[in-house]
Design an enzyme around this catalytic site. Structure first.
Site, PDB file in Angstrom:
ATOM      1  N   ALA A 194      38.935  56.450  21.186  1.00  0.00           N
ATOM      2  CA  ALA A 194      37.723  55.616  21.180  1.00  0.00           C
ATOM      3  C   ALA A 194      38.088  54.168  21.472  1.00  0.00           C
ATOM      4  O   ALA A 194      37.402  53.480  22.238  1.00  0.00           O
ATOM      5  CB  ALA A 194      37.028  55.732  19.834  1.00  0.00           C
ATOM      6  N   GLY A 248      28.642  51.764  13.498  1.00  0.00           N
ATOM      7  CA  GLY A 248      28.792  52.600  14.688  1.00  0.00           C
ATOM      8  C   GLY A 248      27.589  53.428  15.084  1.00  0.00           C
ATOM      9  O   GLY A 248      27.668  54.201  16.039  1.00  0.00           O
ATOM     10  N   ASP A 268      32.033  56.718  25.665  1.00  0.00           N
ATOM     11  CA  ASP A 268      32.197  55.925  24.431  1.00  0.00           C
ATOM     12  C   ASP A 268      32.166  54.419  24.716  1.00  0.00           C
ATOM     13  O   ASP A 268      31.557  53.651  23.973  1.00  0.00           O
ATOM     14  CB  ASP A 268      33.538  56.244  23.754  1.00  0.00           C
ATOM     15  CG  ASP A 268      33.568  57.638  23.159  1.00  0.00           C
ATOM     16  OD1 ASP A 268      32.495  58.171  22.824  1.00  0.00           O
ATOM     17  OD2 ASP A 268      34.677  58.206  23.032  1.00  0.00           O
ATOM     18  N   LYS A 307      39.773  65.394  22.927  1.00  0.00           N
ATOM     19  CA  LYS A 307      39.390  64.455  24.001  1.00  0.00           C
ATOM     20  C   LYS A 307      40.444  64.317  25.100  1.00  0.00           C
ATOM     21  O   LYS A 307      40.116  64.101  26.254  1.00  0.00           O
ATOM     22  CB  LYS A 307      39.104  63.080  23.399  1.00  0.00           C
ATOM     23  CG  LYS A 307      37.756  63.002  22.722  1.00  0.00           C
ATOM     24  CD  LYS A 307      37.529  61.612  22.198  1.00  0.00           C
ATOM     25  CE  LYS A 307      36.078  61.439  21.818  1.00  0.00           C
ATOM     26  NZ  LYS A 307      35.805  60.110  21.276  1.00  0.00           N
ATOM     27  N   GLY A 344      43.113  49.259  16.612  1.00  0.00           N
ATOM     28  CA  GLY A 344      43.102  50.672  16.988  1.00  0.00           C
ATOM     29  C   GLY A 344      43.529  50.862  18.428  1.00  0.00           C
ATOM     30  O   GLY A 344      43.241  50.024  19.292  1.00  0.00           O
ATOM     31  N   ALA A 345      44.264  51.966  18.655  1.00  0.00           N
ATOM     32  CA  ALA A 345      44.733  52.280  20.003  1.00  0.00           C
ATOM     33  C   ALA A 345      44.564  53.775  20.269  1.00  0.00           C
ATOM     34  O   ALA A 345      45.328  54.375  21.012  1.00  0.00           O
ATOM     35  CB  ALA A 345      46.191  51.866  20.152  1.00  0.00           C
ATOM     36  N   GLY A 346      43.538  54.382  19.659  1.00  0.00           N
ATOM     37  CA  GLY A 346      43.272  55.804  19.862  1.00  0.00           C
ATOM     38  C   GLY A 346      42.336  56.009  21.047  1.00  0.00           C
ATOM     39  O   GLY A 346      42.161  55.106  21.875  1.00  0.00           O
TER      40      GLY A 346
HETATM   41  P1  ATR Z   1      39.995  58.517  18.083  1.00  0.00           P
HETATM   42  O1  ATR Z   1      40.119  59.376  19.302  1.00  0.00           O
HETATM   43  O2  ATR Z   1      38.795  58.859  17.237  1.00  0.00           O
HETATM   44  O3  ATR Z   1      40.059  57.048  18.389  1.00  0.00           O
HETATM   45  P2  ATR Z   1      42.798  58.760  17.329  1.00  0.00           P
HETATM   46  O4  ATR Z   1      43.135  58.889  18.763  1.00  0.00           O
HETATM   47  O5  ATR Z   1      43.424  59.691  16.370  1.00  0.00           O
HETATM   48  O6  ATR Z   1      41.242  58.880  17.115  1.00  0.00           O
HETATM   49  O7  ATR Z   1      43.102  57.236  16.885  1.00  0.00           O
HETATM   50  C1  ATR Z   1      43.063  56.839  15.594  1.00  0.00           C
HETATM   51  C2  ATR Z   1      43.374  55.330  15.479  1.00  0.00           C
HETATM   52  O8  ATR Z   1      43.289  54.981  14.105  1.00  0.00           O
HETATM   53  C3  ATR Z   1      44.793  54.951  15.921  1.00  0.00           C
HETATM   54  O9  ATR Z   1      44.788  53.634  16.424  1.00  0.00           O
HETATM   55  C4  ATR Z   1      45.557  55.014  14.601  1.00  0.00           C
HETATM   56  O10 ATR Z   1      46.721  54.246  14.545  1.00  0.00           O
HETATM   57  P3  ATR Z   1      48.157  54.877  15.030  1.00  0.00           P
HETATM   58  O11 ATR Z   1      48.124  54.817  16.528  1.00  0.00           O
HETATM   59  O12 ATR Z   1      49.157  54.002  14.431  1.00  0.00           O
HETATM   60  O13 ATR Z   1      48.187  56.282  14.499  1.00  0.00           O
HETATM   61  C5  ATR Z   1      44.522  54.422  13.679  1.00  0.00           C
HETATM   62  N1  ATR Z   1      44.772  54.735  12.268  1.00  0.00           N
HETATM   63  C6  ATR Z   1      44.586  55.922  11.650  1.00  0.00           C
HETATM   64  N2  ATR Z   1      44.906  55.829  10.336  1.00  0.00           N
HETATM   65  C7  ATR Z   1      45.317  54.540  10.127  1.00  0.00           C
HETATM   66  C8  ATR Z   1      45.772  53.795   8.988  1.00  0.00           C
HETATM   67  N3  ATR Z   1      45.850  54.364   7.775  1.00  0.00           N
HETATM   68  N4  ATR Z   1      46.081  52.489   9.162  1.00  0.00           N
HETATM   69  C9  ATR Z   1      45.981  51.896  10.376  1.00  0.00           C
HETATM   70  N5  ATR Z   1      45.562  52.543  11.496  1.00  0.00           N
HETATM   71  C10 ATR Z   1      45.232  53.843  11.368  1.00  0.00           C
END
Ligand code: ATR
Length: 289
Positions: A137, A255, A109, A73, A133-135
């Site tokens: 999506a 979702g 999204d 993405k 979450g800060a990814g």
């Molecule tokens: P997407 O594009 O699908 O949103 P991503 O960019 O990889 O995927 O984002 C994944 C999100 O899930 C992030 O906020 C991640 O937290 P970090 O920024 O700390 O990596 C979160 N995440 C993934 N595994 C996690 C876990 N075990 N506990 C808490 N947050 C998690």
């Protein structure tokens, strides 16, 4: 081969890795067929080192549009000719369209999530929202909620990243929505923010494979029964976090509606047509009201 496929059929694609679990081909092929559009949608499992060549090849072949998913993405942006404001703020693209031999990228999204809230008749306008979450999506959802009138958004994340703080500051400034970032380890703040919120959202993969029996919220005592609770995961239909919310008497949403409406938005961008929502819901196994 379906009889509707001919020498004039246009190609749309899904690019991700893994890609073969995706429900997008079902959705878009159902919509093309239903509306008599001479196009087909196929999924391609593309590894990161093949992304540049894929886009180049797609352009040479005249592939009309595509959806982009994990892990591309963000990485796709340098290979596109232009991106939308939402993509610029989110630093992510999930939809591309070919116009005048140029690929234009945007992200649906956030709009997909907002449309799923509308179907539930949940209103974010002037309300406080807590999300985890800060990814990619997460950012799209946060930006769209801020653009659409949310009063305050508190984002919890495992990692505090400078890049995300910049996105928050820019979004706050451009929309007037108060946005703060807090560490997920601060569970007493999380409890307080959830108490004061109208809506709580999990935008991480915690709750689906391979983190199936995990939850970003420690237990059901964090939820109050007036809180609306959404998880962007659709597999499983009820995550551990959603089950906790149900146990606390909350209204929940998984979702699947976001998946549907982000797809519908991409479809509209490509064809200028409304996706036949009820037909597509049937294909996806979503209840039609
Ligand atoms: P997407 O594009 O699908 O949103 P991503 O960019 O990889 O995927 O984002 C994944 C999100 O899930 C992030 O906020 C991640 O937290 P970090 O920024 O700390 O990596 C979160 N995440 C993934 N595994 C996690 C876990 N075990 N506990 C808490 N947050 C998690």
């Amino acid at each position: 081969m379906e009889s509707r496929i001919s020498a004039m059929t246009s190609l749309y694609a899904f690019i991700a890795s893994p890609a073969h679990h995706s429900k997008s081909p079902l959705m878009h092929n159902c919509a093309f067929k239903e509306l008599g559009v001479n196009s087909v949608y196929l999924a391609f499992d593309i590894e990161s080192d093949k992304l540049k060549d894929t886009i180049k090849g797609f352009k040479a072949m005249g592939v009309k549009g595509a959806n982009i998913s994990m892990p591309h993405k963000q990485n796709i942006i340098p290979y596109l000719d232009q991106i939308s404001t939402a993509s610029r703020l989110c630093n992510a693209v999930n939809t591309i369209i070919l116009k005048d031999n140029k690929y234009y990228g945007t992200i649906t999204d956030g709009i997909g999530f907002i449309k799923s809230l509308e179907e539930k008749k949940w209103s974010i306008n002037s309300n406080k929202i807590t999300m985890v979450g800060a990814g990619g999506a997460s950012t799209a959802i946060m930006v769209q909620m801020a653009l659409d009138g949310a009063k305050e958004i508190v984002v919890y994340n495992r990692t505090i990243r400078e890049e995300f703080i910049e996105i928050i500051n820019k979004t706050s400034k451009e929309t007037g929505c108060l946005i703060t970032l807090k560490p997920l380890s601060d569970t007493s703040s999380l409890r307080q923010d959830m108490q004061d919120s109208y809506l709580f959202i999990n935008t991480t993969g915690v709750g689906m494979e391979p983190m199936l029996n995990q939850s970003v919220v420690p237990d059901s005592s964090y939820f109050h029964h007036d809180l609306k609770v959404a998880d962007i995961i659709y597999q499983p239909a009820v995550t551990k976090m959603l089950q906790m919310a149900l146990d606390a008497g909350c209204e929940i949403m998984n979702g699947e509606l976001m998946l549907l409406y982000q797809g519908a938005e991409s479809f509209k961008i490509w064809t200028d047509l409304e996706m036949p929502i009820n037909k597509v819901k049937k294909v996806l196994g979503i209840e039609v009201k």
